[in-house]
Design an enzyme around this catalytic site. Structure first.
Site, PDB file in Angstrom:
ATOM      1  CD1 TRP A 196      -3.181   0.966   0.629  1.00 12.57           C
ATOM      2  CD2 TRP A 196      -1.871   2.363   1.800  1.00 12.57           C
ATOM      3  NE1 TRP A 196      -3.876   2.144   0.811  1.00 12.57           N
ATOM      4  CE2 TRP A 196      -3.099   3.016   1.525  1.00 12.57           C
ATOM      5  CE3 TRP A 196      -0.904   3.052   2.530  1.00 12.57           C
ATOM      6  CZ2 TRP A 196      -3.379   4.313   1.957  1.00 12.57           C
ATOM      7  CZ3 TRP A 196      -1.173   4.346   2.955  1.00 12.57           C
ATOM      8  CH2 TRP A 196      -2.403   4.957   2.664  1.00 12.57           C
ATOM      9  CE  LYS A 242     -18.332  -1.360   5.585  1.00 10.22           C
ATOM     10  NZ  LYS A 242     -18.033  -1.194   6.966  1.00 10.22           N
TER      11      LYS A 242
HETATM   12  O1  M6R Z   1      -8.630  -2.491  12.418  1.00  9.48           O
HETATM   13  P1  M6R Z   1      -9.410  -1.300  12.876  1.00  9.48           P
HETATM   14  O2  M6R Z   1     -10.752  -1.676  13.421  1.00  9.48           O
HETATM   15  O3  M6R Z   1      -8.658  -0.455  13.849  1.00  9.48           O
HETATM   16  O4  M6R Z   1      -9.661  -0.441  11.576  1.00  9.48           O
HETATM   17  C1  M6R Z   1     -10.288   0.796  11.643  1.00  9.48           C
HETATM   18  C2  M6R Z   1     -10.721   1.265  10.275  1.00  9.48           C
HETATM   19  O5  M6R Z   1      -9.619   1.410   9.439  1.00  9.48           O
HETATM   20  C3  M6R Z   1     -11.708   0.277   9.639  1.00  9.48           C
HETATM   21  O6  M6R Z   1     -12.818   0.090  10.442  1.00  9.48           O
HETATM   22  C4  M6R Z   1     -12.175   0.800   8.259  1.00  9.48           C
HETATM   23  O7  M6R Z   1     -12.908   1.955   8.412  1.00  9.48           O
HETATM   24  C5  M6R Z   1     -12.981  -0.294   7.554  1.00  9.48           C
HETATM   25  N1  M6R Z   1     -12.318  -0.670   6.347  1.00  9.48           N
HETATM   26  C6  M6R Z   1     -14.336   0.126   7.162  1.00  9.48           C
HETATM   27  O8  M6R Z   1     -15.048  -0.892   6.555  1.00  9.48           O
END
Ligand code: M6R
Length: 620
Positions: free
Chosen positions: A75, A493
């Protein structure tokens, strides 16, 4: 962000590394690359774009067979997603290959130093500097076992920022070394073979025996000597061993077109497993794993919930329940803002950090800030042994199983449940709720897996609706009370999967500006709170539906069974089972996940790996 794999052992390293990269691709997919050490030469292949591009290159020109290899799926941070910038990066003499996850913050100074010494750089990455420094450090390190590890320690001491580095040296055919600071790295221990990975998915097909690595540690894996871990000064460290509690099958699509669909379908199990063993026979809660004493919990006078993205939305939902059940004030904040505004924290503050991956850098930094200020930190996390739970005072794991799709689904539901367990436990320990009141809520929680199953059984009309919305330019999401964060999650989403402009609003805010966005045919999804929610919040949302419809909106209403008030104003009604007010997000979030997935699929997008994103965000 970026997936890293390393292998030493008897198997063909290229096969093992590629298989690991396939499982880690969700961490980043701007480019991929591998290096294999064969006959004293490091052979590399790398390609911009998804792993499939690299595999195509390798199908035409494979690498020589070797038993030591490293791989990377990227990334991009420093330098665009090109072939040149793809990892592994080599030292000028081609004897050292390095893959990296993170950001080397002082790379510019180090690069200038290398250039002054005559090194020519071949990429724009911050990583390449590590390959050159490592080659120089190796040359200065006395010969003997552990030479590459010592060189890695010397280099790591000079680096600032976040890094997992894995390196191979052409002179050490059976050895890999790695170093970590603020970025994830786990070691897999097989039978006469050893693995390195950004997470255990990298080697789950080969072994479930893993070792956790701590901050600022260097590991050497060597076919003969096994695993050696030291700190950056070279002192031996005993790593913590654990067994992964899921297997390779759990990280496969299991017959679904997308991991996301599989993970949506797994939600009843994720909710049930998160409750498992935590609901006592007597109707109370048993949270022995929360390593805070009853006195600590009684002393809390303020709760902060800190997280990012979907996990932040879980926190917003938790606020309603925790405040209602405990009467302790709760603030919810995105982790990337938390520490910069100097929040008021002390010993009696509980900071709940929520993270699916346990590696999100913003959340990790917020956690460290909270600990510096002497607050107690409780992590809600899905990945065993990851950095966030390791650095927290207490942890409550969500047992959602591995989540591979970049868009969070099952971990979201599990996070809400875990937050509710924390809130209810606080109320129980502090004696704010009578035992029978706790038991009644526990009984509501026990019914949730079936309620989610019921929603999933009725999703075909939602998929059809999704197909009909695939050309929309904008979709708005409205909700009030606990349905407000659900609306935010529905919009997130849709944005991340379908690349459609979407916004979530508190329905009451609409008339303060956003209602101007509504045009003839604008789809508006309204998540309707239970008719039994506080005061007249339900009636007000029904009025909001009328207001948007009067201005031309196409209304899609998520409402519970038997709520007939919404029918006259809805172009489409999606029914969810009747649940208590605070439990409703667990069921209303599901149709929004299915809707976003169906729209993205109809538009022909990669649902599991949306553009520009990565599953775990390990840079700030
Ligand atoms: O691994 P984490 O729960 O800390 O990640 C947080 C966000 O990056 C994550 O929830 C992101 O928003 C998702 N891809 C949303 O679907």
């Amino acid at each position: 962000m970026c997936g890293i794999v390393g292998y030493v052992g008897p198997q063909d390293a290229l096969d093992v590394v590629l298989e690991g990269l396939r499982r880690l691709e969700y961490r980043g997919y701007d480019s991929a690359g591998v290096a294999v050490l064969a006959d004293g030469i490091l052979a590399t292949a790398k390609k911009a774009g998804k792993l499939a591009n690299l595999e195509k290159v390798l199908a035409e020109h494979s690498l020589p067979e070797g038993t030591t290899g490293i791989g990377h799926t990227r990334w991009a941070t420093h330098g665009g997603p090109t072939d040149r910038n793809a990892h592994p990066h080599l030292s000028a003499d081609g004897r050292v290959a390095v893959v990296h996850n993170g950001i080397i913050e002082n790379f510019a100074v180090l690069r200038a130093e290398c250039e002054a010494a005559g090194v020519e750089f071949t990429s724009e990455t911050d990583t390449e500097v590590a390959a050159h420094l490592l080659a120089a450090a190796y040359a200065e390190t006395p010969q003997g076992p552990g030479r590459l590890a010592e060189a890695m320690r010397r280099v790591s001491r000079r680096l600032e920022g976040a890094f997992t580095l894995v390196a191979s040296h052409a002179d050490e055919p059976d050895t890999l070394v790695a170093s970590r600071r603020n970025s994830p790295l786990v070691v897999g221990v097989g039978d006469g073979e050893y693995f390195l990975g950004s997470d255990v998915a990298a080697f789950i097909a080969h072994t479930r025996d893993a070792l956790e690595l701590g901050q600022d540690q260097v590991v050497e894996i060597d076919c003969e000597r096994g695993v050696t871990v030291t700190d950056l000064a070279g002192n031996r460290v005993e790593p913590t061993a654990y067994t992964v509690d899921w297997d390779a099958a759990a990280a496969e699509k299991g017959g679904h077109d997308w991991f996301m669909l599989k993970e949506i379908a797994e939600q009843p199990q994720a909710v049930a497993d998160t409750l498992l063993g935590r609901l006592g026979e007597d109707g109370g809660l048993v949270l022995d794993e929360v390593r805070l004493s009853d006195q600590d919990l009684r002393d809390i006078d303020k709760v902060f919930v800190v997280s990012c993205g979907t996990s932040y939305h879980a926190g917003l939902i938790a606020k309603y329940a925790i405040e209602h059940w405990t009467r302790i004030p709760v603030e919810v904040e995105v982790a990337s803002e938390f520490r910069y505004r100097d929040p008021v924290l002390d010993r009696s503050t509980l900071v709940v950090v929520i993270s699916q991956s346990g590696e999100t850098m913003d959340t990790l930094m917020a956690l460290r800030h909270a600990k510096d200020q002497k607050a107690r930190v409780l992590a809600i996390c899905n990945v065993n042994g990851s950095t966030i739970p390791r650095e927290s005072d207490a942890v409550l794991y969500t047992h959602a199983g591995p989540e591979v799709a970049v868009a969070s689904t099952k971990s979201f539901l599990a996070q809400i449940v875990a937050c509710y367990l924390v809130g209810l436990f606080l109320a129980q320990v502090r004696g704010i709720k009578y035992a029978d009141e706790v038991a009644a809520i526990v009984a509501d929680l026990r019914r949730l897996p079936d309620a989610v199953r019921e929603v999933l059984d009725r999703m075909e009309p939602v998929r059809e609706l999704g197909r009909s919305l695939a050309d929309a330019d904008t979709i708005l999401f409205l909700g009030r009370h606990v349905a407000f964060p659900v609306a935010l999650e529905g919009a997130l989403k849709l944005k991340e999967l379908a690349y459609i402009h979407a916004e979530g609003f508190a329905a009451g805010e609409l008339k303060h500006g956003p209602i101007a966005l509504i045009d003839q045919g604008t789809p508006v999804v309204v998540v309707v709170p239970s008719p039994r929610a506080r005061e007249s919040v339900h009636g007000k949302v029904v009025s909001n539906i009328q207001e948007v419809r009067a201005r031309g909106a196409r209304t899609i209403v998520i409402a519970e069974e038997g709520d007939e008030d919404v029918v006259p104003f809805a172009d489409h009604v999606v029914r969810v089972p009747r649940t208590p007010t605070l439990m409703a997000p667990i069921v209303t979030a599901v149709p929004l996940q299915v809707l976003a997935c169906a729209i993205a699929d109809t538009r022909g997008y990669d649902v599991d790996q949306p553009r520009n994103l990565a599953k775990s965000v390990t840079v700030e």
